[in-house]
Scaffold this active site. Structure first.
Site, short mmCIF file in Angstrom:
data_model
loop_
_atom_site.label_atom_id
_atom_site.label_comp_id
_atom_site.label_asym_id
_atom_site.label_seq_id
_atom_site.Cartn_x
_atom_site.Cartn_y
_atom_site.Cartn_z
N ASN A 40 0.83 -1.35 -0.29
CA ASN A 40 0.05 0.00 0.07
C ASN A 40 0.80 1.22 0.12
OD1 ASN A 40 -1.71 -2.15 2.11
ND2 ASN A 40 -2.79 -1.26 0.27
N VAL A 86 0.88 6.87 -0.81
CA VAL A 86 0.51 6.16 0.26
C VAL A 86 -0.99 5.88 0.02
CG1 VAL A 86 -0.50 5.88 2.72
CG2 VAL A 86 1.78 7.01 2.15
N CYS A 87 -1.45 4.48 -0.08
CA CYS A 87 -2.84 4.12 -0.44
C CYS A 87 -3.67 3.73 1.09
CB CYS A 87 -2.87 3.17 -1.30
SG CYS A 87 -4.57 2.63 -1.75
N LEU A 88 -4.36 4.82 1.35
CA LEU A 88 -5.27 4.50 2.53
C LEU A 88 -6.49 5.18 2.12
CD1 LEU A 88 -5.32 3.80 5.46
CD2 LEU A 88 -4.60 5.99 5.91
N ASP A 107 -5.87 -3.75 -3.02
CA ASP A 107 -5.98 -2.22 -3.47
C ASP A 107 -4.59 -1.57 -3.31
OD1 ASP A 107 -7.04 0.10 -4.51
OD2 ASP A 107 -7.42 1.04 -2.51
#
Length: 193
Positions: free
Chosen positions: A109, A116-118, A150
C-alpha cells in the site's frame, strides 16, 4: 481499500474526552490564523499519539507540514522506523491532507515513490469529521493490516497474496539496507532524530 472509520470514530471520542479534561497550548497562535491553521491547531490539541508514533515539525512554527515517525513493534515490519510527511492543503478540513512516506519500504500500500494508499486519504472517502488523528491511526493500521486488494505496489501485493513467506523474506531483505528489487533501501531501523 482499508476501511477504518469505526476505529477512528472510537479513538476520536476518547481523544475528545481527554482533550476536554486537559488544557494544552496551540503550536501556532490562533490570532490572525487561517481556517486551515485553526483546524490543524485543533487537531493537534486533540491528537493522542500512540506510543509507537512521534511527531515533529520540519519547519519551526509551520503546522501545515508535519512529520510522523512510526516505529513498528510487531508484525512483518517489526523493528522498522518510517517517516511520513503530512501536508495540509488550503481546503483542509474539507479535503484530506497529502501523506507521503519518506522512507523506502516494501509494502503493498506504499509505492517506492512514497505514495500511500489509505482509503481515508481519497477525496471521496474523507469527511470533515476526520482529522490528523484519523490519519495517524490509518498509517499505523497499514502496518498491521496491509491490503493486497488495493495496492500501489502491485508486485508486492501479488507476492503477498501468492507466497506470504517469500513476501516476508523480501521485507526482511529490504531491512538490511542496500539494493533490492531495483530499489535502494536504508538499513532499518532508520534513525530519525
Amino acid at each position: 481499500m482499508i476501511d477504518i472509520q469505526k476505529k477512528i470514530e472510537e479513538k476520536r471520542q476518547r481523544a475528545k474526552q481527554q482533550a476536554q479534561d486537559s488544557t494544552s497550548s496551540s503550536p501556532v497562535p490562533s490570532r490572525c490564523a487561517s481556517p486551515r491553521t485553526l483546524h490543524i491547531n485543533k487537531d493537534l490539541q486533540e491528537l493522542q499519539l500512540p506510543s509507537c508514533v512521534r511527531m515533529r515539525f520540519p519547519k519551526q512554527g509551520d503546522v501545515r507540514n508535519i512529520e510522523f515517525v512510526v516505529k513498528i513493534d510487531d508484525g512483518m515490519w517489526a523493528g522498522g522506523q518510517f517517516l511520513f510527511h503530512v501536508t495540509y492543503p488550503p481546503t483542509y478540513n474539507n479535503t484530506p491532507p497529502k501523506v507521503t512516506c519518506k522512507t523506502k519500504i516494501y509494502h503493498p500500500n506504499i509505492d517506492f515513490d512514497g505514495s500511500v494508499c489509505l482509503s481515508i486519504l481519497h477525496d471521496t472517502d474523507w469527511t470533515a469529521a476526520m482529522n490528523t488523528d484519523s490519519v495517524v491511526q490509518g498509517l499505523c493500521y497499514l502496518f498491521h493490516e496491509p491490503n493486497e486488494t488495493d495496492p500501489l505496489n502491485k508486485e508486492a501485493a501479488q507476492l503477498m497474496g501468492r507466497d506470504i513467506e517469500q513476501f516476508k523474506q523480501r521485507v526482511r531483505d529490504s531491512f538490511k539496507g542496500g539494493n533490492y528489487f531495483g530499489q535502494v533501501f536504508e538499513r532499518q531501523p532508520v534513525r530519525y532524530d
